[in-house]
Scaffold this active site. Structure first.
Site, PDB file in Angstrom:
ATOM      1  N   CYS A  87      18.587   0.677  19.608  1.00 54.34           N
ATOM      2  CA  CYS A  87      18.211  -0.728  19.450  1.00 54.34           C
ATOM      3  C   CYS A  87      18.978  -1.356  18.283  1.00 54.34           C
ATOM      4  CB  CYS A  87      16.696  -0.851  19.294  1.00 54.34           C
ATOM      5  SG  CYS A  87      16.068  -2.532  19.560  1.00 54.34           S
ATOM      6  N   HIS A 198      14.367   2.657  23.753  1.00 55.83           N
ATOM      7  CA  HIS A 198      13.938   3.594  22.728  1.00 55.83           C
ATOM      8  C   HIS A 198      13.505   4.932  23.324  1.00 55.83           C
ATOM      9  CE1 HIS A 198      13.519   0.796  19.172  1.00 55.83           C
ATOM     10  NE2 HIS A 198      13.588  -0.081  20.162  1.00 55.83           N
ATOM     11  N   GLU A 200      12.840   7.581  21.618  1.00 55.56           N
ATOM     12  CA  GLU A 200      11.865   8.204  20.717  1.00 55.56           C
ATOM     13  C   GLU A 200      10.438   7.770  21.006  1.00 55.56           C
ATOM     14  OE1 GLU A 200      12.762   4.367  18.482  1.00 55.56           O
ATOM     15  OE2 GLU A 200      13.635   5.636  20.037  1.00 55.56           O
TER      16      GLU A 200
END
Length: 227
Positions: A87, A198, A200
């Site tokens: 990002c 994302h 994660e």
């Protein structure tokens, strides 16, 4: 020996702890790095997390690109260090010219926050070697300036598959209007990767939309182990 993956925190970073958690979940040591550091502390790979570095003043990633730690990172990336920008981290890598193109306002000029379907286009990178080409995965998109753009020659080169540089495409809905539905790109060597979604936030069945994102972090450990 346990791999050491650095996570850089800039003023305004907000996903640095999530990235560190993903590193630990994958089986590596997460090493905190600060934007004013002049050393990468001997880490084996680096993650630039999401957030709003320096408040996104001027242009997303434009100020962070000049942080002291980036001088070390640019040199290390050129020497082959695996680097992942997520990002805002993707925006910083583009501003630093480690990756081609740029990120602009989303189509519709709205902030987007939702899980999205992605297609893995290249497994020839340090961060995607554990996936299969064409594999469909889910990660979380949360950005206001996530629409990928590049010049016509750059897009043509990426579309031609030179070096497997298109890493991810949006599958189905191209939520932010990215050129050619591109969600992630790599440099020609495949050690530097930038993603707008994302991964994660997709590493745990309890807290995220599945565990599809964990493969980015286990892939780089596999790459490091094979080096």
């Amino acid at each position: 020996m346990t791999a050491r993956v650095g996570v850089i925190t800039f003023p305004g970073s907000l996903d640095d702890r999530d990235a560190a958690r993903a590193v630990r979940r994958a089986g590596a040591e997460a090493v905190p790095l600060w934007h004013s550091d002049t050393s990468l502390a001997g880490v084996d790979a680096v993650i630039l997390p999401g957030g709003f570095s320096y408040g996104d003043y001027l242009r997303c990633g434009a100020i962070a690109r000049f942080a002291p730690v980036m001088t070390e990172l640019v040199a290390a990336a050129g020497a082959g260090l695996p680097v992942l920008g997520i990002c805002n981290g993707f925006q910083i890598l583009c501003e630093a010219r480690l990756l081609p193109g740029a990120l602009t306002r989303n189509a519709g000029r709205r902030f987007i926050s939702k899980p999205v379907a992605l297609r893995v286009e290249s497994t020839a990178t340090a961060w995607t070697s554990g996936y299969r080409e064409g594999e469909l995965i889910t990660a979380v998109l949360k950005s206001g300036e996530g629409s990928y753009v590049a010049s016509a020659p750059v897009l043509a080169a990426l579309a031609a598959g030179d070096g497997g540089q298109v890493v991810l495409r949006y599958a189905g809905t191209n939520a932010n209007g990215s050129a050619d539905a591109i969600a992630g790109v790599a440099n020609a060597a495949g050690n530097v990767v930038g993603l707008m979604p994302h991964p994660e936030h997709a590493i745990d069945e309890l807290t995220g939309p599945g565990t599809d994102g964990l493969g980015f972090f286990t892939s780089v450990l596999r790459t490091l182990a094979a080096a």
